[in-house]
Every structure is written in structure tokens, then in C-alpha cells.
Design a protein around this motif. Structure first.
Motif, short mmCIF file in Angstrom:
data_model
loop_
_atom_site.label_atom_id
_atom_site.label_comp_id
_atom_site.label_asym_id
_atom_site.label_seq_id
_atom_site.Cartn_x
_atom_site.Cartn_y
_atom_site.Cartn_z
N LEU A 1 -8.00 42.71 -10.10
CA LEU A 1 -6.75 42.25 -10.70
C LEU A 1 -6.44 40.83 -10.23
N THR A 2 -5.89 40.06 -11.14
CA THR A 2 -5.47 38.70 -10.83
C THR A 2 -4.02 38.54 -11.28
N ALA A 3 -3.51 37.31 -11.14
CA ALA A 3 -2.14 37.04 -11.57
C ALA A 3 -2.00 37.12 -13.09
N LEU A 4 -3.13 37.09 -13.81
CA LEU A 4 -3.11 37.14 -15.27
C LEU A 4 -3.50 38.51 -15.82
N SER A 5 -3.73 39.48 -14.93
CA SER A 5 -4.18 40.80 -15.38
C SER A 5 -3.06 41.55 -16.09
N ALA A 6 -3.46 42.33 -17.09
CA ALA A 6 -2.52 43.15 -17.85
C ALA A 6 -2.99 44.59 -17.83
N ILE A 7 -2.04 45.51 -17.63
CA ILE A 7 -2.30 46.94 -17.66
C ILE A 7 -1.48 47.53 -18.81
N ARG A 8 -2.15 48.08 -19.78
CA ARG A 8 -1.44 48.65 -20.92
C ARG A 8 -2.28 49.77 -21.51
N ALA A 9 -1.70 50.48 -22.47
CA ALA A 9 -2.36 51.62 -23.09
C ALA A 9 -2.83 51.27 -24.49
N ALA A 10 -3.94 51.87 -24.89
CA ALA A 10 -4.46 51.73 -26.25
C ALA A 10 -5.05 53.09 -26.64
N GLY A 11 -4.29 53.85 -27.43
CA GLY A 11 -4.75 55.19 -27.77
C GLY A 11 -4.70 56.10 -26.56
N ASP A 12 -5.83 56.71 -26.25
CA ASP A 12 -5.90 57.63 -25.12
C ASP A 12 -6.33 56.94 -23.83
N ALA A 13 -6.59 55.66 -23.85
CA ALA A 13 -7.13 54.97 -22.68
C ALA A 13 -6.12 54.02 -22.08
N ILE A 14 -6.27 53.79 -20.78
CA ILE A 14 -5.52 52.75 -20.08
C ILE A 14 -6.43 51.54 -19.97
N LEU A 15 -5.95 50.39 -20.41
CA LEU A 15 -6.73 49.16 -20.40
C LEU A 15 -6.29 48.28 -19.25
N VAL A 16 -7.28 47.74 -18.55
CA VAL A 16 -7.04 46.72 -17.53
C VAL A 16 -7.83 45.49 -17.96
N ASP A 17 -7.11 44.44 -18.34
CA ASP A 17 -7.75 43.24 -18.88
C ASP A 17 -8.66 43.59 -20.05
N ASN A 18 -8.13 44.43 -20.95
CA ASN A 18 -8.82 44.84 -22.19
C ASN A 18 -10.04 45.69 -21.96
N LYS A 19 -10.22 46.22 -20.77
CA LYS A 19 -11.34 47.11 -20.49
C LYS A 19 -10.81 48.52 -20.28
N PRO A 20 -11.28 49.50 -21.06
CA PRO A 20 -10.76 50.87 -20.92
C PRO A 20 -11.24 51.53 -19.64
N LEU A 21 -10.35 52.25 -19.01
CA LEU A 21 -10.66 52.99 -17.80
C LEU A 21 -10.42 54.48 -18.05
N VAL A 22 -11.12 55.30 -17.31
CA VAL A 22 -10.97 56.75 -17.45
C VAL A 22 -10.57 57.32 -16.10
N PRO A 23 -9.79 58.41 -16.11
CA PRO A 23 -9.40 59.04 -14.84
C PRO A 23 -10.60 59.71 -14.18
N PRO A 24 -10.56 59.85 -12.87
CA PRO A 24 -9.49 59.44 -11.94
C PRO A 24 -9.47 57.93 -11.74
N TYR A 25 -8.28 57.39 -11.49
CA TYR A 25 -8.10 55.96 -11.29
C TYR A 25 -8.12 55.69 -9.79
N THR A 26 -9.16 54.99 -9.35
CA THR A 26 -9.32 54.68 -7.94
C THR A 26 -8.84 53.25 -7.70
N VAL A 27 -7.78 53.13 -6.92
CA VAL A 27 -7.19 51.82 -6.62
C VAL A 27 -7.58 51.44 -5.19
N LEU A 28 -8.26 50.31 -5.05
CA LEU A 28 -8.62 49.78 -3.74
C LEU A 28 -7.79 48.54 -3.48
#
Length: 300
Positions: free
Chosen positions: A211-238
Motif C-alpha cells: 500500500l502507498t499513499a495513492l492506494s485505493a481499497i474498494r469493492a467490485a462485484g464479489d471481490a475486494i480490490l486493492v489498486d485494481n487487483k482483486p484479492l480473495v479471503p483470507p486477507y493477510t495484512v502485514l
């Protein structure tokens, strides 16, 4: 000597053996009378009238023969056309397969070129930051996500509830009460990330996405997008930072309490642990479209 007239002996005839299928009278009747009486009468009437069986007149016989010949011609022509068309269809299929393989190879090559160019852009960005950042170049690189980082930190795992698949005919995202289905939403991850930043995190990544200062987290359909890349659960935050302090501050913050409420009320599964060494890769690229460096020096 006159004798008494003798009666002829009475011979008892032996009993007739019963049929083996005597106990199956219904099946026997069906087998013996397979044709319904109505159909039998109709067949007999047609036979009596001379309208049943094979045609009697020469004209009728010629018509039947012509029909059979026509049917044979149609079948033969169809088989010949199918035999002729088979190689053409096979050739077109092979050409389509070859075209798909060529396009797939070209797409893979373009993707490789994109990765190479992205790495080159990232390297040039890091050089530019070191050149213009002076003594704070390393700090600017870390804060902008333009360089790999590692250090102590925390690992936070957020996952959907076990019963999240119920509701909405098996699709919880189609229900009107989406927030009550135990699914992690984009706004939940936004609060988690903001809470970690506020608690002292110096660098954060979700499922390996920096993540950067320009990163965006939003939803698109059934997926959560981080910088327009879909992620799937579980969501591992480091998150890199003072591990124990970061963990304590986050859990006591409003966003940490919000995540705890999701766990208590909706069954969302969470776990947090302190890590001795967390490694985060650099962001693919940092694209600035609006902000420009100032060339004017400040005046006293």
C-alpha cells in the motif's frame, strides 16, 4: 351258469397338469392379446377392404419405390456432404487452436515486457528519490512504497465467517442485508488499514499487495480490490512497526474495537500476532498524475 352282468370298470382320467404360468394370468393375457381389440378390429376391417398391407396396384408400388429411392438419395448425399465437410471443419478447428496459442504466446510476451518495464520504472523512481531526497531519500522511499522493507511488525488475518455462504440463495452478496452475512467488505479493510497507520505502522501490505499513499481499497462485484487487483479471503495484512506496541495500540483503537465487534456480532474471523521480522515487497510503481515537485526555493 348264468352270471351276473358285470359293470365295466370305471377309469378315472388323470388330472391335467396345471400351466406353469397359471399364477401369472395377467401377464399371460397381455402376451396372448398384445394387440388391443379396437386395433385388431381396425386391422381386420382394412384387410377386408383391401387397404392394408403392401400396395396392390402398379402405380402405388411405383410410388413406394420412388419414395424409397428418394430417401436413399437423401441419406447418401447427406453422408457424402458430411464426409466432404469433415476435413474442412477439422482444418478450421486447428486454425482456431493455432490462433489461440499464438495470441496466448503474444499476451505472455507482452505481460513479461510490462513486468520488465515496471521494474525499470521502479528502479528509476528509487534513483530519482535518492538523488532529490538528500538525507531523507531512504525515508521518502519507504513512505512512498518504492523500496522493499523489513523489520518487526504484526500479522493480522481477517476472514469471512464460516456461515457466510448462507442467505440470498447461496450468494450472500445478493441479499439486502449484506452487512449481516458475515462477509468482509471493502470498508472493513479500509478501517483496518487506517487503524494500523494511525497506530504507528510504517509500511503495510494486504495479501502481498504493498500500500502507498495513492492506494485505493474498494469493492467490485464479489471481490475486494486493492489498486485494481482483486484479492480473495483470507486477507493477510502485514504491517512493519514496533510489533508489541503496534498490536496493543491497534486493538485498543476505535478501528480495532470495530473489528472486534464484527467478530462478536457477525462471526468474522480475525487473528493478530506479533512478528519478529516482516518483509514487504516494493509497490509495482508509484504513478503521480497531479502533484508536481516545486522548483521555487522558499524565501526567508
Amino acid at each position: 351258469m348264468c352270471g351276473m352282468p358285470q359293470q365295466p370298470p370305471v377309469r378315472s382320467s388323470p388330472p391335467r397338469p396345471s400351466r406353469p404360468d397359471a399364477s401369472m394370468s395377467l401377464l399371460t393375457n397381455v402376451m396372448d392379446h398384445s394387440l388391443d381389440d379396437g386395433y385388431a378390429e381396425a386391422a381386420a376391417r382394412k384387410k377386408a377392404e383391401g387397404s392394408g398391407g403392401m400396395p396392390k396396384t402398379v402405380r402405388a408400388k411405383l410410388g413406394l419405390a420412388a419414395g424409397l429411392v428418394l430417401a436413399a438419395v437423401v441419406v447418401t448425399v447427406g453422408a457424402a456432404n458430411a464426409r466432404i465437410a469433415a476435413p474442412v471443419v477439422a482444418k478450421e478447428r486447428q486454425e482456431l487452436i493455432d490462433r489461440i496459442e499464438r495470441q496466448t504466446t503474444a499476451a505472455d510476451k507482452l505481460e513479461s515486457n510490462v513486468d520488465t518495464l515496471r521494474a525499470d520504472v521502479s528502479a528509476r523512481q528509487r534513483q530519482a528519490l535518492k538523488k532529490s531526497g538528500g538525507e531523507q531519500a531512504d525515508l521518502v522511499s519507504i513512505l512512498s512504497g518504492a523500496t522493499d522493507v523489513h523489520g518487526p511488525g504484526v500479522k493480522l488475518v481477517v476472514n469471512d465467517a464460516k456461515e457466510a455462504s448462507t442467505g440470498g440463495d447461496g450468494n450472500p452478496r445478493e441479499t439486502s442485508g449484506f452487512s449481516d452475512t458475515g462477509r468482509v467488505r471493502d470498508r472493513d479493510m479500509q478501517r483496518v488499514v487506517n487503524g494500523l497507520w494511525e497506530s504507528g505502522a510504517e509500511a503495510i501490505a494486504i495479501n502481498g499487495q504493498r500500500l502507498t499513499a495513492l492506494s485505493a481499497i474498494r469493492a467490485a462485484g464479489d471481490a475486494i480490490l486493492v489498486d485494481n487487483k482483486p484479492l480473495v479471503p483470507p486477507y493477510t495484512v502485514l504491517a512493519v512497526g514496533d510489533g508489541q506496541r503496534l498490536s496493543t495500540r491497534f486493538q485498543n483503537s476505535a478501528d480495532g474495537l470495530y473489528l472486534h465487534a464484527l467478530q462478536e456480532n457477525y462471526g468474522i474471523r480475525t487473528s493478530i500476532s506479533v512478528e519478529d521480522d516482516v518483509r514487504l515487497s516494493a509497490a509495482p510503481s508509484v504513478i503521480v498524475r497531479t502533484a508536481q515537485p516545486s522548483t521555487e526555493k522558499g524565501t526567508s
